[in-house]
Write a protein that holds these residues in place. Structure first.
Motif, mmCIF file in Angstrom:
data_model
loop_
_atom_site.group_PDB
_atom_site.id
_atom_site.type_symbol
_atom_site.label_atom_id
_atom_site.label_comp_id
_atom_site.label_asym_id
_atom_site.label_seq_id
_atom_site.Cartn_x
_atom_site.Cartn_y
_atom_site.Cartn_z
ATOM 1 N N ALA A 154 -14.859 -17.006 -20.512
ATOM 2 C CA ALA A 154 -14.091 -15.767 -20.435
ATOM 3 C C ALA A 154 -14.178 -15.219 -19.019
ATOM 4 C CB ALA A 154 -14.613 -14.744 -21.430
ATOM 5 N N GLU A 155 -13.029 -14.814 -18.476
ATOM 6 C CA GLU A 155 -13.001 -14.225 -17.142
ATOM 7 C C GLU A 155 -12.141 -12.968 -17.167
ATOM 8 O OE1 GLU A 155 -12.501 -15.506 -12.470
ATOM 9 O OE2 GLU A 155 -11.756 -16.846 -14.046
ATOM 10 N N TYR A 156 -12.716 -11.898 -16.679
ATOM 11 C CA TYR A 156 -12.040 -10.608 -16.645
ATOM 12 C C TYR A 156 -11.932 -10.182 -15.189
ATOM 13 C CZ TYR A 156 -11.161 -5.627 -17.659
ATOM 14 O OH TYR A 156 -10.625 -4.361 -17.737
ATOM 15 N N THR A 157 -10.708 -9.999 -14.708
ATOM 16 C CA THR A 157 -10.490 -9.631 -13.314
ATOM 17 C C THR A 157 -9.799 -8.280 -13.236
ATOM 18 O OG1 THR A 157 -8.511 -11.031 -13.377
ATOM 19 C CG2 THR A 157 -10.458 -11.944 -12.332
ATOM 20 N N MET A 158 -10.101 -7.577 -12.166
ATOM 21 C CA MET A 158 -9.580 -6.222 -11.977
ATOM 22 C C MET A 158 -9.013 -6.110 -10.565
ATOM 23 S SD MET A 158 -11.662 -2.628 -12.444
ATOM 24 C CE MET A 158 -11.591 -2.723 -14.238
ATOM 25 N N PHE A 159 -7.769 -5.622 -10.479
ATOM 26 C CA PHE A 159 -7.093 -5.514 -9.190
ATOM 27 C C PHE A 159 -6.745 -4.043 -8.942
ATOM 28 C CE2 PHE A 159 -6.225 -9.595 -11.163
ATOM 29 C CZ PHE A 159 -6.755 -10.457 -10.204
ATOM 30 N N LEU A 160 -7.396 -3.459 -7.953
ATOM 31 C CA LEU A 160 -7.306 -2.025 -7.705
ATOM 32 C C LEU A 160 -6.089 -1.681 -6.841
ATOM 33 C CD1 LEU A 160 -11.081 -1.348 -6.956
ATOM 34 C CD2 LEU A 160 -9.873 -1.034 -9.130
ATOM 35 N N PRO A 161 -5.577 -0.446 -6.962
ATOM 36 C CA PRO A 161 -4.446 -0.022 -6.133
ATOM 37 C C PRO A 161 -4.794 -0.086 -4.654
ATOM 38 C CG PRO A 161 -4.826 1.518 -7.924
ATOM 39 C CD PRO A 161 -6.001 0.599 -7.901
ATOM 40 N N THR A 162 -3.776 -0.265 -3.845
ATOM 41 C CA THR A 162 -3.968 -0.371 -2.408
ATOM 42 C C THR A 162 -2.900 0.440 -1.690
ATOM 43 O OG1 THR A 162 -3.992 -1.906 -0.539
ATOM 44 C CG2 THR A 162 -2.550 -2.465 -2.382
ATOM 45 N N LYS A 163 -3.174 0.804 -0.466
ATOM 46 C CA LYS A 163 -2.193 1.515 0.355
ATOM 47 C C LYS A 163 -1.433 0.559 1.279
ATOM 48 C CE LYS A 163 -3.174 5.575 -1.255
ATOM 49 N NZ LYS A 163 -2.192 6.286 -2.123
ATOM 50 N N GLU A 164 -1.673 -0.743 1.135
ATOM 51 C CA GLU A 164 -1.007 -1.707 1.988
ATOM 52 C C GLU A 164 0.469 -1.818 1.621
ATOM 53 O OE1 GLU A 164 -2.985 -5.438 2.403
ATOM 54 O OE2 GLU A 164 -4.988 -4.544 2.397
ATOM 55 N N LYS A 165 1.268 -2.369 2.536
ATOM 56 C CA LYS A 165 2.690 -2.536 2.264
ATOM 57 C C LYS A 165 2.885 -3.513 1.114
ATOM 58 C CE LYS A 165 3.413 -6.135 5.783
ATOM 59 N NZ LYS A 165 4.094 -6.452 7.058
ATOM 60 N N ALA A 166 3.975 -3.329 0.396
ATOM 61 C CA ALA A 166 4.296 -4.179 -0.744
ATOM 62 C C ALA A 166 5.413 -5.139 -0.363
ATOM 63 C CB ALA A 166 4.715 -3.327 -1.933
ATOM 64 N N TYR A 167 5.543 -6.192 -1.188
ATOM 65 C CA TYR A 167 6.571 -7.212 -0.971
ATOM 66 C C TYR A 167 7.459 -7.261 -2.201
ATOM 67 C CZ TYR A 167 3.444 -8.624 2.801
ATOM 68 O OH TYR A 167 2.651 -8.626 3.928
ATOM 69 N N PHE A 168 8.737 -6.926 -2.013
ATOM 70 C CA PHE A 168 9.707 -6.880 -3.108
ATOM 71 C C PHE A 168 10.665 -8.063 -2.992
ATOM 72 C CE2 PHE A 168 8.155 -2.611 -2.957
ATOM 73 C CZ PHE A 168 8.307 -2.088 -4.230
ATOM 74 N N HIS A 169 10.720 -8.890 -4.033
ATOM 75 C CA HIS A 169 11.641 -10.013 -4.074
ATOM 76 C C HIS A 169 12.720 -9.701 -5.105
ATOM 77 C CE1 HIS A 169 9.437 -12.981 -1.580
ATOM 78 N NE2 HIS A 169 8.420 -12.190 -1.878
#
Length: 310
Positions: A44-59
């Motif tokens: 079992a693997e649980y990962t967490m990705f926190l908000p960032t102020k970096e620029k985003a990439y929209f495709h």
């Protein structure tokens, strides 16, 4: 933000208290291995990705196939491509979902997948006339519009996302196809592989299908409904573009979590969003509790709830 917004939908589910799993298990990332009652190893693997102020990439993927060109049979009688194009422009320009230095990629797809242009959000107005002209010309100047290789298009775009993600793992990525959702003659991939490709990115990838006239019995439509914890779809004739933009912005402020449970080469993946560690923990608990009704893997996960985290 509306309560029924895509990934942020509130199911109202609560874990069965008899399962006795402390929700603090989902307050932070971990990986663990242990045998179940039958001796089979569960990972079992649980990962967490926190908000960032970096620029985003929209495709942004614009469907330029023949099925979007004929006049619709209901509504205001606009051509489908106009609905898709107007929604695309309103989303990019409206609200604060896209910030000045965010990077936008505009793709056209039919028989081919073409990267039309790449720019920063602040430069979008200077690109609008060119995008409109090139989009419309796809229906007039070639025969490519006769096919709708949607799955192939997503696979091509995912290659670009993965390439950028290698060096920008904390950034937000948005995969946004504008389509009627009916694939026709994809050659390099299929629906299952396309979905697996999307799920292979372990990070802050957010996927929105902006659709029009998508049949309810379409297989893609069914898959999107079954993964609403992580994927979203909007009918652009019914949903306001500003509502979609608010949704984009909301996800940028959220924590994204993913739980993968594996046993005997089989894997269950559960993903969700929340504004705090407590919220994502409760939602993950609820998702797993619901999942034991249909998955022996998640049931096994509960049986090994005393797993030693690594």
């Amino acid at each position: 933000m509306a309560d029924n917004f895509g990934p942020m939908v509130k199911s109202g589910l609560r874990p069965d208290p008899r399962l006795e799993v402390n929700n603090t298990l989902f307050f932070g990332p971990w990986r663990a291995e242990r045998a179940d009652q039958n001796g089979s190893k569960i990972t079992a693997e649980y990962t967490m990705f926190l908000p960032t102020k970096e620029k985003a990439y929209f495709h942004m993927l614009l469907d330029a196939s023949g099925s979007t060109w004929p006049r619709v049979k209901t509504g205001d009688k606009k051509r489908l491509y106009k609905h898709l194009l107007n929604s695309f422009e309103t989303i990019v320009l409206g609200g604060d979902a896209l910030r000045p230095n965010d990077v936008v990629y505009v793709w056209l797809f039919n028989r081919k997948t073409t990267l039309l242009c790449e720019f920063e959000r602040k430069d979008f107005k200077g690109k609008m006339d060119m995008i409109r002209s090139r989009y419309k010309s796809e229906f007039i100047d070639s025969d490519n519009y006769k096919e709708t290789r949607l799955y192939d298009a997503v696979a091509t775009v995912m290659e670009k996302i993965k390439e950028t993600h290698k060096t920008n793992k904390k950034s937000d990525y948005f995969l946004v196809p504008f389509t009627d959702g009916v694939d026709y003659k994809s050659e390099r991939t299929n629906l299952n592989n396309m979905m697996n490709d999307i799920f292979s990115v372990q990070g802050r990838l957010h996927t929105f299908f902006i659709t029009i006239n998508m049949p309810a019995d379409n297989e893609l439509h069914k898959r999107l409904k079954s993964h609403q914890g992580e994927l979203s779809y909007f009918n652009c004739e019914k949903a306001e573009p500003n509502e979609i933009s608010r949704g984009f912005n909301s996800l940028r402020d959220c924590i994204k979590v993913i739980l993968c449970v594996s046993k005997d080469k089989n894997t269950i993946r559960v993903a969700d969003y929340g504004y705090s560690r407590c919220e994502v923990a409760e939602k993950m608990m609820a998702a797993v509790a619901q999942g034991i009704n249909s998955s022996s893997l998640l049931e096994s996960f509960y049986h090994v709830r005393g797993i030693d985290k690594k």
